[in-house]
Enzyme design. Structure first.
Site, PDB file in Angstrom:
ATOM      1  N   TRP A 229       0.806  -1.219   0.000  1.00 44.43           N
ATOM      2  CA  TRP A 229       0.000   0.000   0.000  1.00 44.43           C
ATOM      3  C   TRP A 229       0.842   1.274   0.000  1.00 44.43           C
ATOM      4  O   TRP A 229       0.318   2.356  -0.215  1.00 44.43           O
ATOM      5  CB  TRP A 229      -0.899   0.033   1.251  1.00 44.43           C
ATOM      6  CG  TRP A 229      -0.175  -0.386   2.507  1.00 44.43           C
ATOM      7  CD1 TRP A 229      -0.236  -1.616   3.090  1.00 44.43           C
ATOM      8  CD2 TRP A 229       0.745   0.382   3.291  1.00 44.43           C
ATOM      9  NE1 TRP A 229       0.597  -1.659   4.187  1.00 44.43           N
ATOM     10  CE2 TRP A 229       1.202  -0.438   4.340  1.00 44.43           C
ATOM     11  CE3 TRP A 229       1.215   1.690   3.214  1.00 44.43           C
ATOM     12  CZ2 TRP A 229       2.125  -0.008   5.299  1.00 44.43           C
ATOM     13  CZ3 TRP A 229       2.135   2.130   4.165  1.00 44.43           C
ATOM     14  CH2 TRP A 229       2.573   1.277   5.189  1.00 44.43           C
TER      15      TRP A 229
ATOM     16  N   LYS B 174      -2.609  -8.071  -7.862  1.00 43.85           N
ATOM     17  CA  LYS B 174      -3.342  -8.112  -6.589  1.00 43.85           C
ATOM     18  C   LYS B 174      -2.818  -6.956  -5.743  1.00 43.85           C
ATOM     19  O   LYS B 174      -1.804  -7.063  -5.076  1.00 43.85           O
ATOM     20  CB  LYS B 174      -3.062  -9.457  -5.897  1.00 43.85           C
ATOM     21  CG  LYS B 174      -4.166  -9.983  -4.993  1.00 43.85           C
ATOM     22  CD  LYS B 174      -4.549  -9.069  -3.857  1.00 43.85           C
ATOM     23  CE  LYS B 174      -3.625  -9.126  -2.677  1.00 43.85           C
ATOM     24  NZ  LYS B 174      -3.943  -8.107  -1.648  1.00 43.85           N
TER      25      LYS B 174
ATOM     26  N   SER C 126       6.372  -7.096   2.847  1.00 47.34           N
ATOM     27  CA  SER C 126       7.203  -7.349   4.024  1.00 47.34           C
ATOM     28  C   SER C 126       8.022  -8.630   3.857  1.00 47.34           C
ATOM     29  O   SER C 126       7.641  -9.535   3.106  1.00 47.34           O
ATOM     30  CB  SER C 126       6.311  -7.472   5.254  1.00 47.34           C
ATOM     31  OG  SER C 126       5.420  -8.555   5.069  1.00 47.34           O
TER      32      SER C 126
ATOM     33  N   GLU D 282      10.763  -8.051  -3.540  1.00 44.75           N
ATOM     34  CA  GLU D 282      11.299  -6.765  -3.056  1.00 44.75           C
ATOM     35  C   GLU D 282      10.740  -6.579  -1.653  1.00 44.75           C
ATOM     36  O   GLU D 282       9.553  -6.326  -1.491  1.00 44.75           O
ATOM     37  CB  GLU D 282      10.837  -5.621  -3.978  1.00 44.75           C
ATOM     38  CG  GLU D 282      11.234  -5.784  -5.431  1.00 44.75           C
ATOM     39  CD  GLU D 282      12.721  -5.584  -5.687  1.00 44.75           C
ATOM     40  OE1 GLU D 282      13.428  -5.131  -4.771  1.00 44.75           O
ATOM     41  OE2 GLU D 282      13.172  -5.920  -6.783  1.00 44.75           O
ATOM     42  N   LEU D 283      11.603  -6.703  -0.652  1.00 45.79           N
ATOM     43  CA  LEU D 283      11.103  -6.807   0.729  1.00 45.79           C
ATOM     44  C   LEU D 283      11.543  -5.623   1.590  1.00 45.79           C
ATOM     45  O   LEU D 283      11.853  -4.553   1.084  1.00 45.79           O
ATOM     46  CB  LEU D 283      11.560  -8.146   1.307  1.00 45.79           C
ATOM     47  CG  LEU D 283      11.243  -9.365   0.415  1.00 45.79           C
ATOM     48  CD1 LEU D 283      11.791 -10.653   1.022  1.00 45.79           C
ATOM     49  CD2 LEU D 283       9.751  -9.488   0.154  1.00 45.79           C
TER      50      LEU D 283
ATOM     51  N   CYS E  42      10.300   1.713   1.641  1.00 45.59           N
ATOM     52  CA  CYS E  42      11.219   0.598   1.907  1.00 45.59           C
ATOM     53  C   CYS E  42      12.660   1.051   1.960  1.00 45.59           C
ATOM     54  O   CYS E  42      13.473   0.465   2.669  1.00 45.59           O
ATOM     55  CB  CYS E  42      11.036  -0.483   0.855  1.00 45.59           C
ATOM     56  SG  CYS E  42      11.244   0.131  -0.823  1.00 45.59           S
TER      57      CYS E  42
HETATM   58  P1  NAD Z   1       2.608  -7.005   3.341  1.00 46.85           P
HETATM   59  O1  NAD Z   1       3.688  -8.000   3.148  1.00 46.85           O
HETATM   60  O2  NAD Z   1       1.768  -7.097   4.533  1.00 46.85           O
HETATM   61  O3  NAD Z   1       1.599  -7.051   2.079  1.00 46.85           O
HETATM   62  C1  NAD Z   1       2.031  -6.898   0.758  1.00 46.85           C
HETATM   63  C2  NAD Z   1       1.033  -7.570  -0.166  1.00 46.85           C
HETATM   64  O4  NAD Z   1       1.032  -8.978   0.089  1.00 46.85           O
HETATM   65  C3  NAD Z   1      -0.412  -7.114  -0.001  1.00 46.85           C
HETATM   66  O5  NAD Z   1      -1.021  -7.016  -1.260  1.00 46.85           O
HETATM   67  C4  NAD Z   1      -1.038  -8.258   0.804  1.00 46.85           C
HETATM   68  O6  NAD Z   1      -2.415  -8.397   0.576  1.00 46.85           O
HETATM   69  C5  NAD Z   1      -0.286  -9.439   0.249  1.00 46.85           C
HETATM   70  N1  NAD Z   1      -0.249 -10.609   1.135  1.00 46.85           N
HETATM   71  C6  NAD Z   1      -0.400 -10.660   2.487  1.00 46.85           C
HETATM   72  N2  NAD Z   1      -0.285 -11.937   2.925  1.00 46.85           N
HETATM   73  C7  NAD Z   1      -0.053 -12.704   1.827  1.00 46.85           C
HETATM   74  C8  NAD Z   1       0.189 -14.097   1.629  1.00 46.85           C
HETATM   75  N3  NAD Z   1       0.207 -14.953   2.656  1.00 46.85           N
HETATM   76  N4  NAD Z   1       0.397 -14.536   0.370  1.00 46.85           N
HETATM   77  C9  NAD Z   1       0.412 -13.672  -0.674  1.00 46.85           C
HETATM   78  N5  NAD Z   1       0.197 -12.345  -0.544  1.00 46.85           N
HETATM   79  C10 NAD Z   1      -0.021 -11.865   0.693  1.00 46.85           C
HETATM   80  O7  NAD Z   1       3.329  -5.588   3.194  1.00 46.85           O
HETATM   81  P2  NAD Z   1       2.708  -4.141   3.365  1.00 46.85           P
HETATM   82  O8  NAD Z   1       2.435  -3.919   4.801  1.00 46.85           O
HETATM   83  O9  NAD Z   1       1.587  -3.961   2.397  1.00 46.85           O
HETATM   84  O10 NAD Z   1       3.927  -3.220   2.865  1.00 46.85           O
HETATM   85  C11 NAD Z   1       4.944  -2.798   3.692  1.00 46.85           C
HETATM   86  C12 NAD Z   1       6.183  -3.652   3.506  1.00 46.85           C
HETATM   87  O11 NAD Z   1       6.578  -3.672   2.140  1.00 46.85           O
HETATM   88  C13 NAD Z   1       7.392  -3.122   4.262  1.00 46.85           C
HETATM   89  O12 NAD Z   1       8.072  -4.175   4.867  1.00 46.85           O
HETATM   90  C14 NAD Z   1       8.247  -2.497   3.160  1.00 46.85           C
HETATM   91  O13 NAD Z   1       9.612  -2.406   3.470  1.00 46.85           O
HETATM   92  C15 NAD Z   1       7.969  -3.416   2.023  1.00 46.85           C
HETATM   93  N6  NAD Z   1       8.259  -2.752   0.751  1.00 46.85           N
HETATM   94  C16 NAD Z   1       9.360  -3.129   0.028  1.00 46.85           C
HETATM   95  C17 NAD Z   1       9.678  -2.472  -1.165  1.00 46.85           C
HETATM   96  C18 NAD Z   1      10.907  -2.835  -1.979  1.00 46.85           C
HETATM   97  O14 NAD Z   1      10.996  -2.413  -3.122  1.00 46.85           O
HETATM   98  N7  NAD Z   1      11.861  -3.575  -1.430  1.00 46.85           N
HETATM   99  C19 NAD Z   1       8.856  -1.442  -1.609  1.00 46.85           C
HETATM  100  C20 NAD Z   1       7.748  -1.090  -0.839  1.00 46.85           C
HETATM  101  C21 NAD Z   1       7.448  -1.757   0.325  1.00 46.85           C
END
Ligand code: NAD
Length: 526
Positions: free
Chosen positions: A161, A185, A237, A258-259, A292
């Site tokens: 998000w 998604k 994440s 990308e985490l 991130c």
């Molecule tokens: P999140 O991991 O909670 O969710 C990301 C996406 O994964 C959402 O669309 C969510 O619905 C989906 N998701 C959740 N559980 C899932 C599962 N079990 N299987 C498949 N999909 C699933 O992350 P967030 O809170 O939306 O975003 C913040 C995180 O993203 C932070 O850790 C941030 O550092 C990271 N991030 C990384 C980058 C990068 O380029 N490295 C960029 C932006 C954000």
């Protein structure tokens, strides 16, 4: 931003139109989307099911073969027109992104400009990255070897998000240029930005159905999606990334992940104080720290520490925290109640363990329900959560160090490795320090923008920060399967009928020796 603003940004007919863009095969429950600006629901999208995901992948697959048959120039033209459409539509896009995320307008603009720049980059350079390439053949002069790059088929993209436009769409652009279909998604909190971007792609000439959007709970939709696509790009994440990687492994689906990060900055004693403060203000508080590659730890050489601390705290206090559809506020709201709780708990834990809150450290419900003050910590004990875990909010700790070696050691003392920055008056020295930091990217004398916007270069993380890279050649080749076609001139490399195996073995060994002798005489690396 009053609720009348929310209605004017996303009036009912626009919400309905966008909702209709979600791929479903039946009536579905509704999932409410809340705006951080007011905390109120601003619309609903369907809670998609596994059946919806399966149908979406099939529809994207049906549309993909015609798309792949088009010339790469034709596909690049769509990206070009998309860049124009986004530029023309930027005011509405900025409004929608702000409404869904509560971010400051300049942070939203960064997203809009990023998708324009990414579309422009891949429209121009992408076709070259996809070209078939002659490779050195086994027998010089007799073997012609060519590497081709074919689309993988359907790419799944699961996005977070925090940058709902950029991270949903920018990573899809190279996938589409490479001739793939896609199923997206988006995060539960921010579906409308992604849906609007897909509408603009279609208005730019993308065949209807080539990109499908499914909305809803990631945990439920992850498996049906991952098990059906040919490549999965996940941004989110580290914890969820591990689950996604396990599923992808089970189904043998290629992934790029990308985490998260816990990004350090190293400030050398010769750094320009004012420029460093200005740069790190952006590096730490862009998108209210929900970035991130945002900086959460700053190691400052001791001779500069006190001056830096005072100047950085004062500059932080001058930042204007707020929500509004104008360029007034510098820092916007956090995205959700959950994110507010995480940030607040990290600061409370730091306080309890003896850290000093130099400024900030408070929820600001008077500004908006989930707003949090930009916060500077010092004396943060290593055991504190904020010292090692990603806070993903406007919270930064300042740490004095006695030597550059100590700064590098502490910067590397993490399982993450996404991004770092180095601040110095000596750029060459900065590069040498950068090369000792274990991170996928390092910025010198900049927060992160120049690095991110260098779209020709790969961007991604090492360690717990991910697998694979976006941007540049790798950012498009990852969405392809290579096929090597080798043509052997003259005779096949098979043993001629009347030649004994013993003689053929001696001939083959001599041939390999001869090749080594020839190659020894050409420069290494060629
Ligand atoms: P999140 O991991 O909670 O969710 C990301 C996406 O994964 C959402 O669309 C969510 O619905 C989906 N998701 C959740 N559980 C899932 C599962 N079990 N299987 C498949 N999909 C699933 O992350 P967030 O809170 O939306 O975003 C913040 C995180 O993203 C932070 O850790 C941030 O550092 C990271 N991030 C990384 C980058 C990068 O380029 N490295 C960029 C932006 C954000």
């Amino acid at each position: 931003m009053a609720s009348s603003h929310a209605d004017s940004v996303l009036p009912e007919h626009a919400r309905e139109r966008l909702r209709a863009g979600v791929a479903t095969v039946g009536e579905r429950e509704s999932l409410a989307v809340r705006s951080p600006v007011s905390g109120d629901a601003i619309g609903t999208v369907p809670e998609c099911t596994a059946d919806d995901v399966a149908a979406a992948v099939e529809r994207a697959r049906d549309a993909q073969s015609d798309w792949a048959d088009r010339s790469v120039t034709e596909r690049a033209d769509v990206l070009d027109r998309f860049a124009e459409a986004v530029t023309a539509d930027r005011t509405e896009l900025l409004d929608v992104v702000q409404l869904e995320t509560g971010k400051a307008r300049f942070d939203a603009l960064e997203e809009v400009l990023d998708i324009v720049a990414t579309a422009d980059y891949y429209a121009r350079r992408g076709p070259g990255h996809l070209e078939s390439t002659r490779r050195r053949g086994a027998v010089p002069g007799l073997t012609r070897t060519v590497e081709h790059a074919d689309p993988v088929g359907v790419v799944g993209c699961i996005s977070p998000w925090n940058y709902p436009l950029t991270l949903a769409v920018s990573d899809l652009l190279p996938a589409l240029l490479a001739g793939n279909g896609a199923v997206l998604k988006p995060a539960e909190a921010t579906p409308f930005s992604a849906l609007r971007a897909v509408e603009l792609l279609e208005s730019a000439g993308l065949p209807a159905g080539l990109v499908q959007v499914v909305t809803g709970d990631g945990e439920r939709l992850g498996e049906p999606l991952i098990s059906r696509v040919d490549h999965l790009r996940f941004t989110g994440s580290t914890a969820v990334g591990r689950e996604v990687a396990a599923l992808a492994g089970e189904h043998l689906v290629d992934t790029s992940l990308e985490l998260g990060g816990k990004n350090p900055a190293v400030v050398l004693a010769d750094a320009d104080l004012d420029e460093t403060v200005r740069g790190l203000l952006n590096g730490c508080y862009a998108n209210a720290g929900q970035l991130c590659i945002a900086t959460e730890r700053v190691y400052v050489e001791r001779p500069l520490f006190e001056g830096f601390r005072q100047a950085f705290v004062a500059a932080t206090e001058r930042l204007d925290l707020g929500v509004g559809l104008d360029y007034g506020p510098d820092v916007g709201s956090l995205v959700s109640h959950e994110q507010l709780e995480t940030v607040d708990s990290h600061v409370a834990d730091a306080r309890e363990r003896g850290a000093t809150v130099e400024t900030g450290g408070r929820r600001r419900e008077d500004v908006s329900p989930w707003a949090y003050e930009p916060t500077v910590l010092t004396d943060l004990p290593a055991a504190a959560t904020a010292a090692s875990e990603e806070t993903f909010g406007p919270v930064v700790s300042l740490v004095p160090v006695d030597a550059v070696a100590e700064a590098v050691e502490r910067a590397n003392d993490t399982d993450y490795g996404l991004h770092a920055s180095v601040w110095t008056g000596d750029a060459d020295r900065g590069e040498r320090v950068a090369r000792r930091i274990e991170a996928g990217s390092v910025s010198i004398n900049d927060g992160y923008r120049a690095m991110w916007a260098s779209t020709d270069a790969p961007m991604g993380g090492v360690g717990d920060s991910g697998i694979g890279r976006r941007h540049g050649r790798q950012g498009i080749r990852d969405y392809t399967e290579s096929q090597t076609v080798t043509t052997q001139r003259g005779h096949p490399l098979a043993i001629p009928e009347r030649v004994p195996n013993r003689v053929a073995a001696a001939g083959a060994t001599a041939g390999v020796r001869l090749l080594r002798w020839v190659r020894d005489r050409s420069p290494r690396g060629r």
